[in-house]
Design an enzyme around this catalytic site. Structure first.
Site, PDB file in Angstrom:
ATOM      1  N   ARG A  63       0.851  -1.186   0.000  1.00 60.65           N
ATOM      2  CA  ARG A  63       0.000   0.000   0.000  1.00 60.65           C
ATOM      3  C   ARG A  63       0.887   1.236   0.000  1.00 60.65           C
ATOM      4  O   ARG A  63       2.091   1.158   0.213  1.00 60.65           O
ATOM      5  CB  ARG A  63      -0.935  -0.002   1.220  1.00 60.65           C
ATOM      6  N   ARG A 106      -7.179  -0.662  -7.459  1.00 60.90           N
ATOM      7  CA  ARG A 106      -7.408   0.512  -6.604  1.00 60.90           C
ATOM      8  C   ARG A 106      -7.503   1.741  -7.496  1.00 60.90           C
ATOM      9  O   ARG A 106      -6.549   2.074  -8.206  1.00 60.90           O
ATOM     10  CB  ARG A 106      -6.297   0.690  -5.559  1.00 60.90           C
ATOM     11  N   ASP A 254      -2.206  10.625  -2.561  1.00 63.80           N
ATOM     12  CA  ASP A 254      -2.406   9.586  -3.557  1.00 63.80           C
ATOM     13  C   ASP A 254      -2.726  10.173  -4.927  1.00 63.80           C
ATOM     14  O   ASP A 254      -2.546   9.506  -5.937  1.00 63.80           O
ATOM     15  CB  ASP A 254      -3.531   8.658  -3.117  1.00 63.80           C
ATOM     16  N   ASN A 264      -5.907  12.018  -0.088  1.00 61.90           N
ATOM     17  CA  ASN A 264      -5.043  11.253   0.806  1.00 61.90           C
ATOM     18  C   ASN A 264      -5.939  10.434   1.728  1.00 61.90           C
ATOM     19  O   ASN A 264      -7.174  10.499   1.655  1.00 61.90           O
ATOM     20  CB  ASN A 264      -4.123  12.186   1.607  1.00 61.90           C
TER      21      ASN A 264
END
Length: 363
Positions: A63, A106, A254, A264
């Site tokens: 991650r 994702r 992100d 984020n």
């Protein structure tokens, strides 16, 4: 854009960095640290099939936006090695199908799609080469992506450290250290660099509900590196700020939209609103690969929704809510650009207006 340099001392303190992604070229094997088991167990997990790779990303065994991108690059190389067809067009078609499966795992972190595109472009450029040469080109591209992130994290850490003072306090949310990126990390990188240089920084780490990345990962990494870290529950951030214990907030990201809005881990927006109230600057740290100039604002960033059981039952022997209780479990939120004092990249520190400073990074 650099604002203040931190002098290099004559001697450095050794700091342990986690190697979250490892490719063994001799064995042609890809390994990751299974982050879902930390901090109680450090175990490497070998990824071989596309199903294992997708599960590892979705289950947060790997991650952090940069780490997901690095892992995906190596994954696509592993999958390319498994394609047996001698036909270049069929090879390319299968590789694209694998990339699409990985990309769907994702949706919020832009590094995933970016790294996969880089690998696909490399494959297309070498499609006419003999298969060993094509595979070697893909491997080298994955290594380049990994090494480039290491260099970027070091540069981000240098710029971030220039914003901190000896003995100062800083609050961080979620995990943006070596486990989530490479080597130093982004938002945690300045703390690790400070530890190497003998500079004392007091870090307050939010636990980061519901998956506790701050408790399980950030405090683990910082404590192991000898950083002065204090773990707090998410709802204690306001008290820490009110007490005057922190002078800045450092968070990762992100995805960064063209106007400076940033996605984020869920809770980042709340931290930023609190910091604004107490007059504490919020800095977002991440590589330029996280900036998406094709995304005009945070309203256009897709937000991943996760299993409600992460809230109700994941960390407990018995459920903490009745089965029929509804849950809303977004993995990320968007922090408005007006709440951000600076966006720290490997190329320097961007300041408002972000529509201008972010675009300038790519000229």
């Amino acid at each position: 854009m650099k604002e203040r340099s931190v002098p290099m001392p004559t001697s450095l303190k050794a700091v342990t960095h986690a190697q979250n992604i490892r490719y063994d070229k001799a064995a042609e094997a890809l390994y990751i640290i299974d982050q879902s088991l930390l901090p109680n167990e450090e175990r490497e997990l070998r990824l071989q099939s596309v199903e294992e790779m997708v599960e590892a990303i979705q289950a947060l065994r790997v991650r952090g936006a940069p780490a997901i991108g690095i892992c995906a690059a190596y994954c696509l190389y592993v999958l390319a090695r498994s394609i047996s067809t001698p036909d270049p067009a069929a090879f390319q078609s299968q590789l694209k199908a694998y990339a699409a499966q990985l990309n769907a795992s994702r949706p919020t972190a832009v590094n995933l799609s970016w790294a996969l595109r880089e690998m696909e472009h490399t494959a297309a450029a070498h499609l006419g080469d003999p298969r060993p040469a094509l595979l070697e080109a893909l491997y080298q591209k994955a290594v380049d992506i990994h090494e480039d992130d290491i260099a970027k994290c070091r540069a981000i850490s240098e710029y971030g450290l220039s914003l901190l003072q000896e003995g100062g306090g800083v609050l961080t949310h979620c995990n943006a250290g070596p486990l989530a990126t490479s080597r130093y990390g982004t938002a945690q990188g300045p703390f690790l660099l400070a530890a190497e240089r003998g500079m004392h920084i007091r870090v307050f780490a939010d636990e980061t509900r519901p998956l506790l990345q701050g408790a399980r990962l950030t405090s683990y990494e910082l404590h192991r590196a000898g950083v002065d870290v204090t773990l707090i529950c998410d709802n204690m951030a306001s008290m820490v700020m009110k007490n005057g214990w922190v002078q800045a907030c450092f968070v990762g990201c992100d995805r960064v939209a063209a106007n400076g809005d940033t996605a984020n881990k869920i809770g980042t927006s709340g931290v930023s609103i609190l910091a604004k109230h107490y007059g504490i600057p919020v800095y977002v740290l991440g590589p330029t690969s996280t900036i998406d100039l094709n995304c005009p604002s945070g309203d256009h960033i897709p937000i991943e929704l996760r299993d409600p059981e992460e809230i109700k039952a994941l960390w407990y022997e018995k459920p903490m809510a009745l089965p029929g209780v509804k849950c809303y479990n977004p993995s990320f939120d968007v922090t408005d650009h007006a709440l951000i004092a600076g966006i720290v990249t490997e190329k320097g520190i961007c300041r408002p207006p972000y529509t201008e400073s972010l675009a300038a990074l790519f000229r």
